[in-house]
Design an enzyme around this catalytic site. Sequence first.
Site, mmCIF file in Angstrom:
data_model
loop_
_atom_site.group_PDB
_atom_site.id
_atom_site.type_symbol
_atom_site.label_atom_id
_atom_site.label_comp_id
_atom_site.label_asym_id
_atom_site.label_seq_id
_atom_site.Cartn_x
_atom_site.Cartn_y
_atom_site.Cartn_z
ATOM 1 N N GLY A 548 0.842 -1.186 0.000
ATOM 2 C CA GLY A 548 0.000 0.000 0.000
ATOM 3 C C GLY A 548 0.869 1.224 0.000
ATOM 4 N N GLY A 550 0.848 5.626 1.047
ATOM 5 C CA GLY A 550 0.113 6.739 1.632
ATOM 6 C C GLY A 550 0.938 7.993 1.502
ATOM 7 C CB SER A 552 4.161 8.923 5.528
ATOM 8 O OG SER A 552 3.408 7.755 5.697
ATOM 9 N N GLY A 553 4.644 7.437 2.535
ATOM 10 C CA GLY A 553 5.546 6.543 1.815
ATOM 11 C C GLY A 553 4.867 5.271 1.335
ATOM 12 C CB VAL A 555 3.656 -0.146 3.196
ATOM 13 C CG1 VAL A 555 3.950 -1.218 4.223
ATOM 14 C CG2 VAL A 555 3.371 1.178 3.868
ATOM 15 C CE LYS A 569 4.266 4.264 5.706
ATOM 16 N NZ LYS A 569 3.256 4.915 6.466
ATOM 17 C CG ASP A 662 -3.643 10.965 8.038
ATOM 18 O OD1 ASP A 662 -4.857 11.210 7.815
ATOM 19 O OD2 ASP A 662 -2.863 10.590 7.151
#
Length: 823
Positions: A548, A550, A552-553, A555, A569, A662
Amino acid sequence: MNNSIISCNTTFVVLKLNPTDMISRALTSSSTTLCLVFLIYLCFSPSSSGNPNNFLKRGSYLSVEDDSDLLISSDNTFTCGFYGVGKNAYYFSIWFTSSKEKTVAWMANRDKPVNGKGSKVSFLRDGAFVLTNVDGSITWETNTRTTDAQTAELLDNGNLVLKDSSLKVLWQSFDFPSDTLLPHQHFTKSNKLTSRLGGGNYGTGYFSFFFDTDNVLRLIYDGPDISNVYWPNVDFDAFGNGRTNFNSTRIAMLNGTGWFSSSDRLSFRASDSSFGIKRRLTMDYDGNLRLYSLNMVSGLWTITWEAVMQLCSVHGLCGRNGICVYTPKPKCSCPPGYEMADPSNWNKGCRPMFSRICSLQYPQQVKFVKLPHVDFYGFDSSFSIGISLESCKKKCLEDCRCKAFSYRLTGEGRCFTKVELFNGYTSPNFPGDLYLKLPMHIQTSEAIILNGSNHTCKSNESTMLIGLSSSSMSETRGKSARWVYLYSFAAVVGAIEMLFIGLCWWFLFRHGIPSTMEEGYRLLSHQFRKFSYMELKKATKNFEEEMGSGASGIVFKGVLVDDRVVAVKKLGDSYLTEEVFWAEANIIGKINHMNLVRMLGFCLEHKHRLLVYEYVQNRSLDKHLFSGNVIGWKERFKIALGTAKGLAYLHHECLEWVIHCDVKPENILLDGDFEPKISDFGLAKLSQRDCNNNEMSRIRGTKGYIAPEWALNLPVTAKVDVYSYGVVILELVKGIRLSHWVVQDGDEQETELTRFIKVVRGKMQGGEVAWVNDTVDTRLNGEFNLIQAEKMIEIGICCVDENRNKRPTMDSIVQALLQCEDS
Ligand SMILES: *[C@@H]1O[C@H](CO)[C@@H](O)[C@H](O)[C@H]1NC(C)=O
Ligand SMILES: *[C@@H]1O[C@H](CO)[C@@H](O)[C@H](O)[C@H]1NC(C)=O
């Protein structure tokens, strides 16, 4: 920032391997073992004596004088017999045959040694197994008198068992552990591990590992003066520590692979987890509980897990008034104005070199001496929050019993007045100082005296360096003037030491070192650690399987060399500066709660910044809630409660106050039992200050879940998480994305949420009886708990209140949900 780096583990230094030494020791020990085994074989060989050496029959005995009178388990792992200590103290014991020091696993008479002459262990004709001293007096016996006990056998797992003719176990040493738990040995509410007194002193000591009355496994110091639990972290409750006190079974066990699990949800595994290794879990006399693995070649032990990371946080180590400092090894010391009570024994602590003056009557005759980063745990006579240093001092002055006060500056000022000084320690992490009350005439450095007005500390570089190089911590009696420097120094040394260990590690990983050594370091690297980029590249097969991505980065799924499945991540190259990264990673690494995804380590190499997390198998909540498959009510409630617990922990119980910023279904992962685990916390470890950063607001937060104050540029508080949680809990009830925007007739936009709330409010006010039924996800076909649903909607609506002051705290949400939990 640098301050938070030091939170990593000091005790990594315990193992110091010297390869050549190891080899020579290994050679000598294995040859002696061989000789010993051969000798024993000769003496005990079945043909000559008819007494195979792993069991004893009724009517026979073992004599202390005969060195070959031993029981040896059939696989030779354990030996049972008389264990000699010092000149003439013998203990009936079981020890590891091939450990170099003959490490004791069990002792029958730890507090009553017997004489080296004439003592024996007899298996009497009436079934009792009895240890007698030279004068024939009984020192110890089993409870098997007048039973049909026929044989005493030492099993391969180290258990000495007495069996009757039908092979039923009548008594076993596993039921009476001393300081050590062996694999497969059940640890229950009726036994505990208690440390010995000291290195060569096997008597019952002061530290114990046990099931507390609330069903939680703890470590306690139970000394002559005080008794104090110190593990798990006493600042948090059982749940805050990732435990539970609901399961009253109270049973725990270490299995054959080095995996320990307990009914209170404590579980850990040896860093070298696998079959075939001899292990022991020992309550050591320094107050730490450690898991060890035996190196069969060298006969030495390696630590593969330990309960307490910073040894100074063990209570009772330095006695009354004593302070544990890192120098860099943990050592005891006395505060200014105090001296060691008994120069040979730190358990006796320190005694004042003055007589106490009642400060209420003679306020002019006392002063306060500041010891930076020092705290004494417990024995607070008062606690106040939000008061100044001056008022805190006044409180202590007005209380004759007050010996010192502790003042913390984090957030609002916190003031603790102390009537007893126990469990003293210094830690660079500790965000406060201790002010010791002393009579005016005791000489101390002027710079640190508080006598009405606050003096600034006129610290002087060169004095500090003298303190550093010329005095060793334990020899500072009478040099009280330097205390302030010494304590600051201890804190700095701690920091430097840990940095140094970090560097060593890096060095060892980067440069070719013998593979056995590397192995040794791997073993130490359990739990939170630093990974190399190569290691993670290999684990993720060159970042093949994406799980996945997001804000922030991205994974990736990976498998570590020890077969642990992890989520790696990969952060954007410029996401954080190196400094910030170190600091953040270390803070996140310390956070441990069952409803938070555990961070196992990180990698920081060139441009690469990666975080390694535990793998959570059932993916994120959104995949379940908003997809074709329906999750049941029970699971939904569990997710609501678990998520609330995780956030409450972050907001209220964490060492550092963490706002998630978040919260959304994508960041709530589910394990095999649908227990939620919040991910991505701490990435924007935003204290109040940082949260106001506009840039942060742009990075963090997801439309639809963001609290309105964010848009208004108001200071961000934990209440932003409460808002987002409100949206999530309502989504759990309704089963649709409330965060989506919908276009009303015309151009007017509103979110599903706004619409939902309007509708629900209308129904509630309209007094419709069935309003809850109409609100809950129709896919559940009415299969839900009405009371829980009502409570969840109520909580959700409070949480999304525009006015953040009206929103509840996560703590109170947990309480409210617990009240309607199915029992
Ligand atoms: C309590 O713990 C034991 C042992 O871990 C486990 O077998 C049992 O299922 C637990 N009981 C409950 C109610 O969780
Ligand atoms: C505090 O003590 C110092 C040194 O003894 C002295 O110079 C100073 O005047 C004192 N301050 C007050 C407010 O008493």
